[in-house]
Design a protein around this motif. Structure first.
Motif, PDB file in Angstrom:
ATOM      1  N   CYS A   8       4.108   3.114  -5.874  1.00  0.00           N
ATOM      2  CA  CYS A   8       2.994   4.033  -5.194  1.00  0.00           C
ATOM      3  C   CYS A   8       2.151   3.292  -4.113  1.00  0.00           C
ATOM      4  O   CYS A   8       0.811   3.296  -4.235  1.00  0.00           O
ATOM      5  CB  CYS A   8       2.206   4.412  -6.489  1.00  0.00           C
ATOM      6  N   MET A   9       2.939   2.752  -3.305  1.00  0.00           N
ATOM      7  CA  MET A   9       2.391   2.163  -2.187  1.00  0.00           C
ATOM      8  C   MET A   9       1.733   0.764  -2.392  1.00  0.00           C
ATOM      9  O   MET A   9       1.978  -0.240  -2.267  1.00  0.00           O
ATOM     10  CB  MET A   9       1.241   2.909  -1.406  1.00  0.00           C
TER      11      MET A   9
ATOM     12  N   THR B 220      -4.394  -1.870  -8.859  1.00  0.00           N
ATOM     13  CA  THR B 220      -4.355  -1.227  -7.475  1.00  0.00           C
ATOM     14  C   THR B 220      -4.810  -2.039  -6.436  1.00  0.00           C
ATOM     15  O   THR B 220      -6.086  -2.756  -6.667  1.00  0.00           O
ATOM     16  CB  THR B 220      -4.555   0.147  -7.363  1.00  0.00           C
ATOM     17  N   ALA B 221      -4.500  -1.915  -5.156  1.00  0.00           N
ATOM     18  CA  ALA B 221      -5.108  -2.544  -4.206  1.00  0.00           C
ATOM     19  C   ALA B 221      -4.835  -1.779  -2.737  1.00  0.00           C
ATOM     20  O   ALA B 221      -4.213  -0.877  -2.853  1.00  0.00           O
ATOM     21  CB  ALA B 221      -4.472  -3.868  -3.944  1.00  0.00           C
ATOM     22  N   ASP B 222      -5.666  -1.929  -1.782  1.00  0.00           N
ATOM     23  CA  ASP B 222      -5.465  -1.265  -0.511  1.00  0.00           C
ATOM     24  C   ASP B 222      -4.579  -1.996   0.390  1.00  0.00           C
ATOM     25  O   ASP B 222      -4.017  -1.461   1.320  1.00  0.00           O
ATOM     26  CB  ASP B 222      -6.913  -1.397   0.153  1.00  0.00           C
ATOM     27  N   THR B 223      -4.213  -3.167   0.211  1.00  0.00           N
ATOM     28  CA  THR B 223      -2.993  -3.715   1.086  1.00  0.00           C
ATOM     29  C   THR B 223      -1.936  -4.520   0.424  1.00  0.00           C
ATOM     30  O   THR B 223      -2.077  -4.798  -0.723  1.00  0.00           O
ATOM     31  CB  THR B 223      -3.613  -4.724   2.078  1.00  0.00           C
ATOM     32  N   MET B 224      -1.075  -4.554   0.893  1.00  0.00           N
ATOM     33  CA  MET B 224       0.261  -5.327   0.176  1.00  0.00           C
ATOM     34  C   MET B 224      -0.046  -6.828   0.128  1.00  0.00           C
ATOM     35  O   MET B 224       0.373  -7.596  -0.761  1.00  0.00           O
ATOM     36  CB  MET B 224       1.463  -5.293   1.058  1.00  0.00           C
ATOM     37  N   ALA B 225      -0.909  -7.593   1.053  1.00  0.00           N
ATOM     38  CA  ALA B 225      -1.516  -8.870   0.833  1.00  0.00           C
ATOM     39  C   ALA B 225      -2.223  -9.039  -0.477  1.00  0.00           C
ATOM     40  O   ALA B 225      -2.166  -9.969  -1.006  1.00  0.00           O
ATOM     41  CB  ALA B 225      -2.400  -9.209   2.166  1.00  0.00           C
ATOM     42  N   ALA B 226      -2.956  -7.990  -0.957  1.00  0.00           N
ATOM     43  CA  ALA B 226      -3.919  -8.020  -1.923  1.00  0.00           C
ATOM     44  C   ALA B 226      -2.963  -7.880  -3.092  1.00  0.00           C
ATOM     45  O   ALA B 226      -3.103  -8.401  -4.411  1.00  0.00           O
ATOM     46  CB  ALA B 226      -4.828  -6.957  -2.162  1.00  0.00           C
ATOM     47  N   ILE B 227      -1.923  -7.117  -3.137  1.00  0.00           N
ATOM     48  CA  ILE B 227      -0.759  -6.963  -4.272  1.00  0.00           C
ATOM     49  C   ILE B 227      -0.327  -8.381  -4.342  1.00  0.00           C
ATOM     50  O   ILE B 227      -0.066  -8.769  -5.738  1.00  0.00           O
ATOM     51  CB  ILE B 227       0.288  -5.769  -4.009  1.00  0.00           C
ATOM     52  N   ASP B 228       0.203  -8.995  -3.334  1.00  0.00           N
ATOM     53  CA  ASP B 228       0.821 -10.528  -3.486  1.00  0.00           C
ATOM     54  C   ASP B 228      -0.140 -11.486  -4.062  1.00  0.00           C
ATOM     55  O   ASP B 228       0.247 -12.226  -4.782  1.00  0.00           O
ATOM     56  CB  ASP B 228       1.285 -10.761  -2.023  1.00  0.00           C
ATOM     57  N   ALA B 229      -1.319 -11.427  -3.940  1.00  0.00           N
ATOM     58  CA  ALA B 229      -2.417 -12.382  -4.339  1.00  0.00           C
ATOM     59  C   ALA B 229      -2.455 -12.042  -5.914  1.00  0.00           C
ATOM     60  O   ALA B 229      -2.620 -12.836  -6.837  1.00  0.00           O
ATOM     61  CB  ALA B 229      -3.798 -12.038  -3.645  1.00  0.00           C
TER      62      ALA B 229
END
Length: 157
Positions: A83-84, A103-112
């Motif tokens: 979901c993005m 959930t997060a706003d960026t893929m970098a935050a998801i990786d963190a």
């Protein structure tokens, strides 16, 4: 009465396992769940038809193996990024019953988040705990009942 209960529970297990296999869509956790329930259910029906006894030690062993399987299955981790920018992490097998989601706003935050999953809030899905327990109970039946029958044959000799 116990033999009838084994037969009825075994028949119900076969039916639920068959439904899981038919609806699996080739997903491995559905196939594993359905197969365990069908085989374990068939073994319980066999126990009922042949009037075999499992015994107290057998039931204790089944209970111990079920609990061990349930908690050792938490070593299996399933992670999904969907979901993005949504991250889902589930522990347990065949169903991930200890869940984390963020959930997060960026893929970098998801990786963190993925690098530190202990920081995520977890929740228990009790339906999946019951399904996992049912799976591991049937696996334990498939291990213990044949072992008990072989052990009894050696005792007779």
């Amino acid at each position: 009465m116990r033999l009838r209960a084994c037969g009825l529970f075994g028949t119900a297990s076969i039916l639920v396992g068959a439904l899981a296999l038919m609806g699996s869509g080739a997903q491995t956790h559905y196939i594993a769940f359905g197969t365990a329930l069908c085989l374990g259910g068939a073994l319980l029906v066999w126990v009922a038809i042949t009037s075999r006894r499992i015994g107290r030690i057998g039931w204790l062993a089944i209970t111990a193996l079920t609990l061990a399987g349930l908690f050792l299955s938490m070593l299996v981790v399933r992670e999904d990024v969907c979901c993005m920018f949504g991250y889902h992490r589930g522990l347990g097998y065949p169903w991930g019953w200890l869940d984390s989601y963020a959930t997060a706003d960026t893929m970098a935050a998801i990786d963190a988040m993925r690098s530190d999953p202990a920081a995520l809030e977890t929740s228990v899905d009790w339906l999946k705990v019951v399904l996992d327990g049912l799976f591991w109970w049937h696996v334990a039946v498939l291990v213990v009942v044949p072992a008990m029958q072989v052990g009894r044959r050696f005792q007779r000799r």
